[in-house]
Design an enzyme around this catalytic site. Structure first.
Site, PDB file in Angstrom:
ATOM      1  N   ARG A  51       0.725  -1.081  -0.006  1.00 47.08           N
ATOM      2  CA  ARG A  51       0.154  -0.003  -0.160  1.00 47.08           C
ATOM      3  C   ARG A  51       0.893   1.374   0.006  1.00 47.08           C
ATOM      4  NH1 ARG A  51      -3.586  -2.508  -1.411  1.00 47.08           N
ATOM      5  NH2 ARG A  51      -5.446  -3.047  -0.693  1.00 47.08           N
ATOM      6  N   HIS A 103      -0.498   0.316  -9.678  1.00 45.26           N
ATOM      7  CA  HIS A 103      -1.343  -0.695  -8.808  1.00 45.26           C
ATOM      8  C   HIS A 103      -1.798  -1.776  -9.491  1.00 45.26           C
ATOM      9  CE1 HIS A 103      -3.655  -0.833  -4.684  1.00 45.26           C
ATOM     10  NE2 HIS A 103      -3.645  -1.877  -5.185  1.00 45.26           N
TER      11      HIS A 103
HETATM   12  P1  NDP Z   1      -1.846 -11.440   4.957  1.00 42.16           P
HETATM   13  O1  NDP Z   1      -2.767 -11.060   5.823  1.00 42.16           O
HETATM   14  O2  NDP Z   1      -1.976 -12.726   4.589  1.00 42.16           O
HETATM   15  O3  NDP Z   1      -0.399 -11.364   5.641  1.00 42.16           O
HETATM   16  C1  NDP Z   1      -0.056 -10.050   6.342  1.00 42.16           C
HETATM   17  C2  NDP Z   1       1.511 -10.512   6.934  1.00 42.16           C
HETATM   18  O4  NDP Z   1       2.012  -9.280   7.448  1.00 42.16           O
HETATM   19  C3  NDP Z   1       1.389 -11.610   7.988  1.00 42.16           C
HETATM   20  O5  NDP Z   1       2.328 -12.340   7.860  1.00 42.16           O
HETATM   21  C4  NDP Z   1       1.654 -10.902   9.147  1.00 42.16           C
HETATM   22  O6  NDP Z   1       2.189 -11.342  10.150  1.00 42.16           O
HETATM   23  C5  NDP Z   1       2.533  -9.445   8.764  1.00 42.16           C
HETATM   24  N1  NDP Z   1       2.290  -8.387   9.733  1.00 42.16           N
HETATM   25  C6  NDP Z   1       1.215  -7.648   9.975  1.00 42.16           C
HETATM   26  N2  NDP Z   1       1.211  -6.564  10.668  1.00 42.16           N
HETATM   27  C7  NDP Z   1       2.583  -6.865  11.002  1.00 42.16           C
HETATM   28  C8  NDP Z   1       3.671  -5.933  11.786  1.00 42.16           C
HETATM   29  N3  NDP Z   1       3.097  -4.888  12.571  1.00 42.16           N
HETATM   30  N4  NDP Z   1       5.007  -6.524  11.990  1.00 42.16           N
HETATM   31  C9  NDP Z   1       5.580  -7.569  11.183  1.00 42.16           C
HETATM   32  N5  NDP Z   1       4.659  -8.108  10.505  1.00 42.16           N
HETATM   33  C10 NDP Z   1       3.299  -7.916  10.347  1.00 42.16           C
HETATM   34  O7  NDP Z   1      -1.738 -10.554   3.899  1.00 42.16           O
HETATM   35  P2  NDP Z   1      -1.630 -10.694   2.230  1.00 42.16           P
HETATM   36  O8  NDP Z   1      -0.401 -11.533   2.180  1.00 42.16           O
HETATM   37  O9  NDP Z   1      -2.866 -11.419   1.544  1.00 42.16           O
HETATM   38  O10 NDP Z   1      -1.668  -9.361   1.703  1.00 42.16           O
HETATM   39  C11 NDP Z   1      -0.901  -8.366   2.159  1.00 42.16           C
HETATM   40  C12 NDP Z   1      -0.836  -6.967   1.462  1.00 42.16           C
HETATM   41  O11 NDP Z   1      -0.617  -6.887   0.055  1.00 42.16           O
HETATM   42  C13 NDP Z   1      -2.752  -6.702   1.718  1.00 42.16           C
HETATM   43  O12 NDP Z   1      -3.086  -6.032   2.835  1.00 42.16           O
HETATM   44  C14 NDP Z   1      -2.621  -5.645   0.350  1.00 42.16           C
HETATM   45  O13 NDP Z   1      -2.479  -4.210   0.863  1.00 42.16           O
HETATM   46  C15 NDP Z   1      -1.419  -5.921  -0.531  1.00 42.16           C
HETATM   47  N6  NDP Z   1      -2.028  -6.135  -1.911  1.00 42.16           N
HETATM   48  C16 NDP Z   1      -1.575  -5.363  -2.892  1.00 42.16           C
HETATM   49  C17 NDP Z   1      -1.826  -5.630  -4.211  1.00 42.16           C
HETATM   50  C18 NDP Z   1      -1.340  -5.055  -5.418  1.00 42.16           C
HETATM   51  O14 NDP Z   1      -1.764  -5.262  -6.581  1.00 42.16           O
HETATM   52  N7  NDP Z   1      -0.603  -3.938  -5.195  1.00 42.16           N
HETATM   53  C19 NDP Z   1      -2.873  -6.898  -4.534  1.00 42.16           C
HETATM   54  C20 NDP Z   1      -3.036  -7.699  -3.366  1.00 42.16           C
HETATM   55  C21 NDP Z   1      -2.817  -7.332  -2.151  1.00 42.16           C
HETATM   56  P3  NDP Z   1       1.543 -12.509  10.925  1.00 42.16           P
HETATM   57  O15 NDP Z   1       1.741 -13.684  10.122  1.00 42.16           O
HETATM   58  O16 NDP Z   1       2.405 -12.765  12.319  1.00 42.16           O
HETATM   59  O17 NDP Z   1      -0.072 -12.248  11.332  1.00 42.16           O
HETATM   60  C1  OXD Z   2      -5.753  -5.889  -3.185  1.00 49.55           C
HETATM   61  C2  OXD Z   2      -5.398  -4.693  -4.207  1.00 49.55           C
HETATM   62  O1  OXD Z   2      -5.571  -5.472  -1.753  1.00 49.55           O
HETATM   63  O2  OXD Z   2      -5.706  -4.914  -5.213  1.00 49.55           O
HETATM   64  O3  OXD Z   2      -6.340  -6.906  -3.377  1.00 49.55           O
HETATM   65  O4  OXD Z   2      -4.430  -3.873  -3.914  1.00 49.55           O
END
Ligand code: NDP
Ligand code: OXD
Length: 313
Positions: free
Chosen positions: A228, A276
């Protein structure tokens, strides 16, 4: 049963058609159509407007078009119902494709050769081998874990950082804030796949960049952010690319989207910009995924892949 689509900035027509075909007994409304709010049981949302949930007194669940739910959990009038997020093989595959392409480009010093080509310079800078480079993946969830495993499989050393400890084969996992600096100190290419929360907002800043390892990549460490725009301080990225704290950056997301034409990021040769599109939610698999969830839930099954509102993701 009725489903409301509220997708800001996305054409709802194809999604509505898909849901109508997949859920023949369900009334499906685009948010621009006339509907009775008290009839709506499910809302399929992306960046909902302030009044998106107004009058939805019989809502059972919010279904998030995106994997990231930051715009939902920070909504000022979010109803107290479960939020289901999108988890999809196709999306995971596309995100890892994006990450691998950018990491490999930085490891192979592509930005240097592009600049040399422009200036017609023949200079054999030798790129390091992938095993000499450590990629640090911030966030080891659905997307981060897949990217980390694939980067490992093609030869990179891989570090991961998450909130809770993880056991991922061949990956050095650092857990929690207290391990963040050690994670950075062992990382040459930093990849952000974190959710945007109060804890992670602005984490990609000058302080963070200065802590990255500096002796492996000619020109300095690199940054890849596909999570993000709120994770990054763009003024710091510009400054870091200009003063060499960072050698290069790949950015798919921005503080303001679309990225304003006035942003200095557009002009930086070492900054690779995509609008994006790292992993767009796929209409076909999205309709199949959420239609099944609605059908199963209506038949009494629990909702899967729920957001934990207290964590913010
Ligand atoms: P998940 O919820 O599956 O994973 C999030 C990970 O981040 C987990 O491992 C979590 O730790 C870790 N995390 C969260 N908070 C912290 C913190 N404070 N410190 C350290 N680690 C932390 O998310 P996804 O993998 O599905 O997606 C990640 C992000 O990708 C989405 O939130 C979205 O914003 C972005 N995205 C962007 C897209 C694009 O086209 N650019 C498309 C899709 C998604 P733990 O495992 O310990 O909970
Ligand atoms: C998502 C994105 O969060 O597209 O899926 O950014």
């Amino acid at each position: 049963m009725a489903l409301l689509l509220h997708l800001t900035g996305i054409d709802e027509t194809g999604w509505a058609k898909g849901f109508r075909e997949a859920l023949p007994g369900t009334r499906v409304f685009m948010h621009t159509e006339a509907y009775d709010p008290s009839e709506i049981e499910y809302v399929f949302a992306w960046r909902p407007a302030a009044d998106a949930f107004a009058g939805l007194v019989n809502l059972k669940a919010i279904l998030s078009l995106g994997a990231g739910v930051d715009a939902l959990v920070s909504h000022p009038a979010l109803p107290d119902v479960p939020i289901v997020r999108f988890i999809d093989e196709e999306m995971t595959h596309c995100m890892s494709d994006y990450v691998i392409s950018q990491v490999t480009m930085h490891q192979r010093l592509f930005n240097r050769y592009a600049a040399h080509q422009k200036a017609k310079i023949w200079s054999q800078l030798y790129p390091p081998a992938s095993h000499e480079i450590a990629v640090g993946v911030m966030g080891l969830g659905v997307l981060g874990a897949d990217a980390a495993k694939k980067l490992k499989a093609i030869g990179f050393s891989v570090n991961g950082w998450s909130r809770s400890p993880k056991n991922l084969d061949g990956i050095d996992v650092y857990a929690g804030d207290e391990r963040f600096d050690a994670f950075l100190a062992a990382t040459d290419i930093l990849v952000c796949l974190l959710p945007l929360t109060d804890e992670t907002a602005g984490i990609l800043n000058m302080d963070t960049f200065k802590k990255l390892r500096r002796d492996r990549l000619i020109g300095g460490p690199a940054l890849v952010n596909a999570a993000r725009g709120g994770h990054q301080k763009e003024a710091d990225i510009v400054a870091a690319l200009r003063d060499g704290t960072l050698g290069a950056a790949s950015l798919d997301v921005f503080e303001v989207e679309p990225l304003p034409r006035t942003s200095p990021l557009w002009e930086l040769e070492t900054c690779f910009i995509t609008p994006h599109v790292a992993a767009i939610s796929n209409e076909r698999s999205g309709v199949a995924y959420f239609a099944k969830i609605i059908r199963d839930h209506a038949a009494g099954a629990p909702l899967p892949n729920l957001v934990d509102r207290s964590r913010g993701y």
